[in-house]
Design a protein around this motif. Structure first.
Motif, PDB file in Angstrom:
ATOM      1  N   TYR A 164      46.535  33.326  33.013  1.00  0.00           N
ATOM      2  CA  TYR A 164      47.762  32.644  33.424  1.00  0.00           C
ATOM      3  C   TYR A 164      48.905  33.185  32.571  1.00  0.00           C
ATOM      4  O   TYR A 164      48.697  33.635  31.449  1.00  0.00           O
ATOM      5  N   LEU A 167      55.043  32.218  30.306  1.00  0.00           N
ATOM      6  CA  LEU A 167      56.293  32.137  31.058  1.00  0.00           C
ATOM      7  C   LEU A 167      57.489  32.604  30.236  1.00  0.00           C
ATOM      8  O   LEU A 167      58.411  33.230  30.770  1.00  0.00           O
ATOM      9  N   VAL A 171      57.962  36.637  33.982  1.00  0.00           N
ATOM     10  CA  VAL A 171      56.958  36.874  35.020  1.00  0.00           C
ATOM     11  C   VAL A 171      57.641  37.603  36.169  1.00  0.00           C
ATOM     12  O   VAL A 171      58.770  37.260  36.556  1.00  0.00           O
ATOM     13  N   SER A 203      52.652  26.922  33.545  1.00  0.00           N
ATOM     14  CA  SER A 203      52.117  28.264  33.700  1.00  0.00           C
ATOM     15  C   SER A 203      50.716  28.250  34.316  1.00  0.00           C
ATOM     16  O   SER A 203      50.449  28.926  35.315  1.00  0.00           O
TER      17      SER A 203
END
Length: 557
Positions: A164, A167, A171, A203
């Protein structure tokens, strides 16, 4: 915060969210593809807003220096997206941002206020070498070391394989993916797979939502099954985050996994730490000389009789040495500790009535103290760095209605959704806000979830739940190491399967890392006996989400 000021801020945010601050470049040709850079900007503190506009100005300046020679002949657009209402998660922000996307948008670069774009030219060159027609997204991948409730126990049999994005490092989405994602969220949120009504980690929840609800358009997106895959399934027809070597957690050079060599790859996108711990000198001037230390904070510690001997000694051996004004509030008064009786019987979960009683007793106690500006609600199994907390509070005006903590969301996709700060990480309230809570908030039941009821009531009163970086509801092992190294932790919660004193030394700087205040004496810690009278005449919450009247929906970590 004065009511007129809140109205002005609200209107400004509304206009900003609806119109944003957008700048577009010029196209080399009518058929040129578009790159959209979105900067997600929080409402406070002021330094975060300044970070958003600094990034915007940096991008505009770099764009001008391209002098019309743009890799890929892209049209560039930059947009600041100001938070409004509950839309702090990317998933819940998308329906309101679909107007920014058009058929020519090939790439979307999603940034936060502390994202740094080191080279716009280099970033565009990277995008030009990637396939814009694939439903894909790129970032710095984070991984769990074990299944954690922070991520709703996702892939609990083997959580280590699931990536994941970080952020704050930025991204990159293809337009193909983000348009499909926006359509899905906007049209049928109730039919899409959401594993929880709670928003905790935007995220991870974004990555899991994409994994569960979207599939590649072509066989180019098919993946091999890594380490047994998710619960025995294969990753065919699944979309997972692609690791990009040019997106980094910090401003360092990284080796390229694609080439298998040690050749350094420049970091074009990376996260900047929110260095609150080194800012007090500039912030003091901004706040007219106001400087916060541990002696300005009142720590109201919630405990109960069965944990007096187990947990309180751990606090006393760790962060209590920096917390002069600390009180232990319990269902039983025990002079030897000492603890203060709230007069409220203990319940297994929720503790709403007990928390309001603590606030009332604390405010009465604070009136007898000098120069206390903040109150922090803390659990008896929470570890803290008081010096780091003090440095954080330098960025806020204690005379306004300030509500700080680790922000969670409940049903943010729905009209009745709201934000709140989770209790285990610690909740910080300015004293004017404590008075507002006691004047207007009440409990639907004694065991209603205190942190959720507090957040719901404050949202109804127009007080924004401001996220504080570094406050953590869970243990260090429940978070990716990059996150903990990027931002100095301020708190952790839960002692089980940990060595609390080791955690305190390892992650919170131990005692004396900054100047400490003297340890409280028995004379300082006055026992306040007696029950709190019922709180009447409070704000009625007729729209309270069903189920919050009891603790049955509370996400107790």
């Amino acid at each position: 915060m004065p009511s007129w000021y809140r109205v002005v801020v609200w209107l400004w945010c509304l206009l900003s969210c609806c119109h944003g601050r957008t700048e577009a470049g010029t196209a080399a040709g009518a058929g040129a593809g578009e790159v959209l850079v979105v900067i997600a900007c929080p409402p406070l503190p002021r330094r975060s807003q300044e970070g958003c506009f600094a990034l915007f100005d940096s991008l505009r300046e770099q764009h001008q220096h391209l002098a019309g020679v743009i890799p890929g002949d892209y049209v560039l657009r930059f947009h600041i997206m100001h938070e409004l209402f509950n839309y702090w998660t990317l998933l819940d922000a998308l329906p309101g941002q679909t107007r920014l996307l058009n058929a020519r948008t090939e790439w979307i670069i999603w940034c936060q206020h502390n994202t740094h774009v080191a080279s716009l030219r280099g970033l565009l060159e990277q995008l030009h070498s990637q396939d814009p027609m694939e439903a894909a997204y790129y970032g710095h991948a984070l991984y769990d070391t074990e299944a954690t409730i922070v991520h709703h126990f996702a892939h609990y049999k083997n959580p280590r394989w699931f990536p994941y994005p970080l952020l704050s490092a930025g991204v990159v989405f293809t337009g193909v993916l983000l348009r499909r994602l926006a359509e899905l969220v906007a049209l049928s949120a109730q039919n899409a797979t959401r594993h929880s009504e709670f928003a905790i980690d935007a995220s991870h929840e974004l990555a899991r939502f994409i994994f569960d609800n979207l599939t590649p358009d072509t066989d180019r997106g098919l993946k091999e099954d890594p380490i047994g895959g998710p619960e025995g399934e294969t990753l065919e027809r699944k979309i997972i985050l692609k690791t990009a070597a040019y997106i980094c957690p910090t401003a360092l050079l990284h080796s390229s996994p694609e080439t298998g060599t040690s050749k350094p790859v420049p970091c074009l996108l990376y996260a900047k730490p929110e260095m609150f711990a080194v800012l007090p000198s500039t912030l003091e001037t901004r706040l007219q000389g106001v400087h916060t230390t541990g002696s300005h904070i009142y720590f109201a510690i919630k405990t109960c009789a069965k944990f007096h001997k187990e947990r309180i000694p751990i606090i006393e051996r760790t962060w209590a040495t920096d917390a002069r004004h600390r009180r232990y509030y319990s269902d039983v008064a025990e002079v030897g500790i000492p603890t203060i009786s709230t007069g409220i019987p203990n319940v297994q979960t929720g503790h709403c009535a007990k928390t309001l009683a603590i606030l009332q007793l604390s405010l009465k106690d604070i009136i007898e103290q000098r120069d206390i500006r903040w109150l922090m609600l803390v659990d008896d199994d929470t570890l803290l760095s008081v010096p780091r907390l003090s440095a954080l509070l330098n960025g806020y005006n204690h005379t306004e209605h300030i509500y700080l903590g680790e922000r969670y969301g409940y049903r943010l996709y729905a009209p009745d959704g709201f934000n709140y700060h989770t209790g285990g990480a610690g909740i910080v309230l300015s004293l004017p806000l404590v008075r507002l809570v006691l004047e207007h908030c009440s409990c639907p039941s004694a065991n209603a979830p205190d942190d959720m009821i507090l957040g719901y009531c404050l949202q109804a009163l127009g007080v924004v739940a401001l996220p504080a970086a570094g406050l953590h509801q869970a243990r260090p092992q429940d978070y990716a190491r990059e996150l903990l190294h990027l931002q100095p932790p301020i708190s952790f919660h839960k002692f089980w399967n940990t060595e609390p004193e080791h955690t305190y030394r390892r992650w919170l700087g131990g005692s004396g890392g900054n100047q400490s205040v003297p340890q409280a004496t028995d004379t300082d810690r006055v026992t306040v006996a007696g029950a709190v009278p019922p709180l009447g005449g409070r704000l009625q919450l007729p729209g309270l989400t069903a189920g919050l009247g009891t603790a049955e929906k509370h996400l107790d970590l």
